[in-house]
Design a protein around this motif. Structure first.
Motif, mmCIF file in Angstrom:
data_model
loop_
_atom_site.group_PDB
_atom_site.id
_atom_site.type_symbol
_atom_site.label_atom_id
_atom_site.label_comp_id
_atom_site.label_asym_id
_atom_site.label_seq_id
_atom_site.Cartn_x
_atom_site.Cartn_y
_atom_site.Cartn_z
ATOM 1 N N LEU A 26 0.860 -1.184 0.000
ATOM 2 C CA LEU A 26 0.000 0.000 0.000
ATOM 3 C C LEU A 26 0.894 1.231 0.000
ATOM 4 O O LEU A 26 1.618 1.481 0.971
ATOM 5 N N ASP A 27 0.863 1.969 -1.110
ATOM 6 C CA ASP A 27 1.745 3.118 -1.335
ATOM 7 C C ASP A 27 1.145 4.382 -0.701
ATOM 8 O O ASP A 27 -0.068 4.466 -0.500
ATOM 9 N N ASP A 28 2.009 5.342 -0.406
ATOM 10 C CA ASP A 28 1.569 6.654 0.115
ATOM 11 C C ASP A 28 0.682 6.503 1.347
ATOM 12 O O ASP A 28 -0.275 7.273 1.542
ATOM 13 N N PHE A 29 0.994 5.517 2.171
ATOM 14 C CA PHE A 29 0.154 5.230 3.341
ATOM 15 C C PHE A 29 0.069 6.453 4.253
ATOM 16 O O PHE A 29 1.058 7.123 4.511
ATOM 17 N N ILE A 40 5.200 4.286 3.923
ATOM 18 C CA ILE A 40 4.803 5.545 4.559
ATOM 19 C C ILE A 40 5.237 6.715 3.688
ATOM 20 O O ILE A 40 6.399 6.824 3.301
ATOM 21 N N ASP A 41 4.289 7.572 3.387
ATOM 22 C CA ASP A 41 4.505 8.669 2.445
ATOM 23 C C ASP A 41 5.584 9.640 2.928
ATOM 24 O O ASP A 41 5.710 9.908 4.114
ATOM 25 N N ARG A 42 6.321 10.164 1.965
ATOM 26 C CA ARG A 42 7.440 11.023 2.324
ATOM 27 C C ARG A 42 7.022 12.357 2.943
ATOM 28 O O ARG A 42 7.828 13.025 3.578
ATOM 29 N N ILE A 73 9.876 3.175 4.587
ATOM 30 C CA ILE A 73 9.764 4.620 4.782
ATOM 31 C C ILE A 73 10.319 5.309 3.535
ATOM 32 O O ILE A 73 11.457 5.072 3.138
ATOM 33 N N GLU A 74 9.499 6.156 2.944
ATOM 34 C CA GLU A 74 9.875 6.815 1.682
ATOM 35 C C GLU A 74 10.419 8.221 1.906
ATOM 36 O O GLU A 74 10.037 8.897 2.854
ATOM 37 N N GLY A 75 11.282 8.640 1.010
ATOM 38 C CA GLY A 75 11.701 10.045 0.953
ATOM 39 C C GLY A 75 12.662 10.462 2.046
ATOM 40 O O GLY A 75 12.719 11.642 2.407
HETATM 41 CA CA CA Z 1 4.902 6.549 -2.539
#
Ligand code: CA
Ligand code: C2E
Ligand code: CA
Ligand code: CA
Length: 275
Positions: free
Chosen positions: A174-177, A197-199, A231-233
Motif C-alpha cells: 500500500l503506497d503513500d500510506f 509511509i509517504d514522504r 519509509i519513503e523520501g
Molecule cells: Ca509513494
C-alpha cells in the motif's frame, strides 16, 4: 477590495487555462507516441538499514519526449489515467521493468506501481499476468504498489484483482500510506504484504512533533498488522536517526540513492557491496 478580488480570479483562471492546455498537449503527444521507444524505467533502491543491504528496487517511469522534453511521471501518468490509456503505459513499463530485473542478483525484489485502472478490470489483470508469465523473473519477487485511490470506486473488483496477483505469488504494497481516507476495515480486507509511509511525513521528522507522532503510530499499526513497512523520501542523517529510534528499518530515499538508470544498476550494486 473588489479590484483585488477580481484580479485574483483572473490570475486564477489564467493559471487554470494554462494547466488545461498543457494537459491537453501532453495527452495528444503521449497518445500517439511510440511508448516502447520513449518510455523508460529507472530504479530506486530500497535498503535494509540494519544491514545496509539493498533488498530491491522500485521501478519509476521516465518519459523523454522529442517534442516536449522530459515530462515527469507525476504529470503524464495522471493524464494517461484520465485519458483512459494508462493500461498501455503500464504494460510497456512492466515489460521493461521485468526484463531488466531478469539479470538482477538472486533474491533482489522489484516494486512496480499500478494505477487504479489496472485493478479495475479483469482484462487488465490478465494482461499483467501474461507479461509475468512470459518472463523468467519469478513473480514471487515482485511487489505491486497500489494506492488507496485505486479502491475509491469498485472495492470488490480491486479485492478480486489483488487476490489474483497474490495467487501468482506477488506481494502487494500500500503506497503513500497515511495520505488516503480508507477505513482500516477496508485495508484489512485486502491481502496486503507491505505498507509504504509517504514522504510527506518524513520531511524534517526530527523537528516536527506532529510528523514524528504520525510515523510512530503508522509503524505501530504496520507491526500490529504483521506488515513490512518501507519509509519513503528519507534524505538526511537527522531523519535517519529519528527513524532508527522508532525502529524503522526499510528505507527508500535520496539518503541512500536517487533512482538509478537500468544500465547503471550493476555499478550501483558493486559500490553498495550487494552484488
Ligand atoms: Ca509513494
Ligand atoms: P511514488 O510511487 O510515491 O514514487 C516515489 C517518488 O518519490 C518518486 O518520484 C521518487 O523519485 C521520489 N523520491 C524518492 N526518494 C525521494 C527523496 O528522498 N526525496 C524526494 N523529494 N523525492 C524522493 P517520481 O519518480 O517523480 O514519481 C512520482 C510518482 O509518479 C510516483 O510516486 C508514482 O505515483 C508515479 N509513478 C512513477 N512511475 C510510475 C509507474 O510506472 N506507474 C504508475 N502507475 N505510476 C508511476
Ligand atoms: Ca510507489
Ligand atoms: Ca514467470
Amino acid at each position: 477590495g473588489k479590484r483585488t478580488r477580481r484580479g485574483t480570479c483572473t490570475l486564477f483562471s489564467h493559471v487554470m487555462d494554462a494547466q488545461i492546455r498543457r494537459e491537453a498537449l501532453i495527452e495528444q503527444v503521449l497518445k500517439q507516441t511510440d511508448m516502447d521507444e520513449e518510455l523508460t524505467v529507472v530504479f530506486q533502491p530500497i535498503v535494509d538499514s540494519s544491514s545496509g543491504r539493498t533488498i530491491g528496487f522500485e521501478a519509476l517511469a521516465r518519459w523523454d519526449s522529442p517534442v516536449l522534453g522530459r515530462v515527469p511521471p507525476g504529470e503524464f501518468i495522471p493524464v494517461a489515467e484520465r485519458g483512459g490509456f494508462v493500461g498501455r503505459l503500464t504494460r510497456t513499463l512492466l515489460r521493461k521493468a521485468v526484463m531488466a530485473a531478469e539479470c538482477w542478483p538472486a533474491g533482489m525484489r522489484l516494486s512496480f506501481n499500478l494505477s487504479a485502472h489496472d485493478l479495475n478490470t479483469e482484462e487488465s489483470v490478465l494482461a499483467i499476468a501474461a507479461i509475468l508469465g512470459r518472463s523468467s523473473f519469478d513473480s514471487r519477487r515482485i511487489d505491486f504498489e497500489i494506492t488507496e485511490t485505486a479502491f475509491a470506486h469498485d472495492f470488490e473488483q480491486v479485492r478480486t484483482s489483488v487476490e489474483a496477483l497474490r495467487v501468482m505469488g506477488c506481494g502487494i504494497s500500500l503506497d503513500d500510506f497515511g495520505t488516503g481516507y480508507s477505513s482500516l476495515t477496508r485495508l484489512h480486507a485486502l491481502p496486503l504484504t507491505k505498507i509504504k509511509i509517504d514522504r510527506s511525513f518524513v520531511k524534517d521528522l526530527h523537528k516536527n512533533p506532529a510528523s514524528y507522532k504520525i510515523v510512530k503510530s503508522l509503524l505501530a499499526l504496520s507491526r500490529d498488522m504483521h506488515l513490512d513497512c518501507v519509509i519513503e523520501g528519507v534524505e538526511t542523517q537527522e531523519e535517519m536517526d529519528a527513524l532508527a529510534a522508532l525502529g524503522a528499518v526499510l528505507i527508500q530515499g535520496y539518503f541512500y540513492s536517487p533512482p538509478v538508470a537500468g544500465h547503471e544498476l550493476g555499478d550501483y550494486l558493486d559500490a553498495a557491496g550487494t552484488a
